[in-house]
Design an enzyme around this catalytic site. Structure first.
Site, short mmCIF file in Angstrom:
data_model
loop_
_atom_site.label_atom_id
_atom_site.label_comp_id
_atom_site.label_asym_id
_atom_site.label_seq_id
_atom_site.Cartn_x
_atom_site.Cartn_y
_atom_site.Cartn_z
N ASP A 146 0.83 -1.21 0.00
CA ASP A 146 0.00 0.00 0.00
C ASP A 146 0.86 1.26 0.00
O ASP A 146 0.53 2.26 0.64
CB ASP A 146 -0.92 -0.01 1.23
CG ASP A 146 -2.02 1.04 1.15
OD1 ASP A 146 -2.35 1.45 0.03
OD2 ASP A 146 -2.52 1.45 2.20
N CYS A 207 -23.80 -3.87 2.49
CA CYS A 207 -22.76 -2.84 2.59
C CYS A 207 -23.27 -1.50 2.05
O CYS A 207 -22.97 -0.44 2.61
CB CYS A 207 -21.51 -3.28 1.85
SG CYS A 207 -21.77 -3.78 0.12
N CYS A 257 -18.94 -1.13 6.18
CA CYS A 257 -19.25 -1.98 5.02
C CYS A 257 -18.63 -3.36 5.15
O CYS A 257 -19.02 -4.29 4.44
CB CYS A 257 -18.83 -1.31 3.71
SG CYS A 257 -17.05 -1.12 3.49
#
Length: 360
Positions: A146, A207, A257
């Site tokens: 990331d 979600c 979610c």
């Protein structure tokens, strides 16, 4: 096993190497290892459409780097295979949905409660890469967590680690979605795994229904500008007034979610002690956190993802949460204490919060 070189690795050697990589990955704490081809043409189209709609907001890094995000071989020249990895992060015995109902408490996304995952996972991936090197000899590789223009979820689904759900998260049928992803881009000619064969979301749209700020504009399409994670972490300026009530007591990120996703009933608690919550951040009072001075904030968030928001946005976020909390003398008192804080951004949100209690 003696060290070999890339030029003399047979097909059988490469098959055995892949099985060894999976084993070494498990030994390093990863729950799953996969192998992907760098061709992400289909996902590149989706990315360009998402960017064209402006759903990335102030996340300019999503639009920079040209096509490198969707073309790994341009990001790291010579890439032939991407080794993908996932690691569970949800701590055992940590409150989630019940805490969201306690409006005077602070909710911090569960991934951010412990040590910064970037450092931990990058270190493990580097250890894995060097283990491979001991068996193959020198080869080209780079590890990512990331931290670069990489379509992590696309690569993960290409390598069989799960499917991208309607909430745009990667979901594994036996592990849910509470896990981190990482990659090693390499010039090793390894066989790709079969892409995850099916989307198992079906007719479920929990979600979308539960999102506090209605951030989903379609299946697998998130308008980042409305997402609470974006608003509390990425957005540098004021949080739009119309979205503040939906933030509730979420002061860093949002898990809603994922919490309502039926597949997360299969979530397994992490065994990584570094992901254990620090300084009671999994159940702290909003008032307590709001009165932290900058030095205390820096000390207690050292080595955690929370540092990314910075102290000013930390106060901004908590002010919004306090504005959404039940009116009590303590809450009104701490807000008044910060009403003159030397930041126009913080002052604006504190004054808004006080107005909520005056109007209530």
């Amino acid at each position: 096993m003696p060290v070999q070189t890339l030029t003399n690795l047979s097909d059988q050697d490469l098959i055995l190497l892949q099985e060894n990589i999976r084993t070494w990955g498990r030994e390093l704490g990863f729950q799953q290892i996969g192998f992907a081809n760098p061709d992400l043409a289909e996902h590149e189209t989706y990315l360009q459409q998402w960017l064209a709609e402006g759903y990335h907001g102030e996340m300019e890094y999503m639009a920079s780097h040209g096509h490198k995000r969707s073309r790994p071989s341009e990001l790291v020249e010579g890439t032939r295979t991407i080794i993908t990895a996932r690691m569970d992060y949800l701590p055992a015995d940590v409150e989630t949905t019940r805490l969201l109902g306690q409006k005077s408490k602070a909710y911090i996304s569960r991934y951010a409660l412990g040590r910064d995952y970037h450092k931990l996972i990058r270190k493990r991936l580097t250890q894995l890469a060097r283990k491979i090197e001991q068996h193959t000899g020198s080869y080209g590789y780079r590890a990512f967590v990331d931290s670069a223009p990489v379509l992590e979820r696309a690569l993960a689904t290409r390598s069989g680690l799960g499917w991208i759900g309607k909430n745009s998260m990667l979901i594994h049928p036996k592990a849910g979605s509470f896990f981190f992803l990482g990659e090693i881009m390499t010039d090793l000619p390894l066989a790709e795994d079969q892409a995850y064969p099916k989307d198992h979301c079906g007719s479920c749209n929990a979600c979308h229904v539960t999102c506090p700020t209605d951030a989903f504009v379609g299946d697998k399409i998130l308008d980042g500008r409305r997402c609470i994670s974006y608003l509390t972490i990425e957005l540098k300026g004021p949080i739009p007034v119309e979205l503040r009530p939906g933030i509730g007591n979420r002061i860093f990120g949002c898990d809603d979610c994922q919490l309502v996703c039926p597949w997360n009933r299969f979530t397994r608690p992490t065994s990584e002690t570094d992901f254990t919550p620090r300084h009671n951040l999994d159940s702290a009072d909003l008032c307590t956190l709001f009165l932290w001075e900058e030095e205390e904030f820096l000390q207690k968030t050292e080595g955690t993802p929370i540092r990314r928001a910075g102290y000013e946005r930390w106060l901004r976020n908590i002010a919004v949460a306090l504005g959404n909390a039940p009116t009590t003398p303590d809450i009104v008192s701490v807000l008044k204490q910060r009403s003159g804080y030397d930041s126009v951004l913080v002052q604006e949100h504190v004054h808004w919060a006080l107005e909520q209690h005056q109007s209530g």
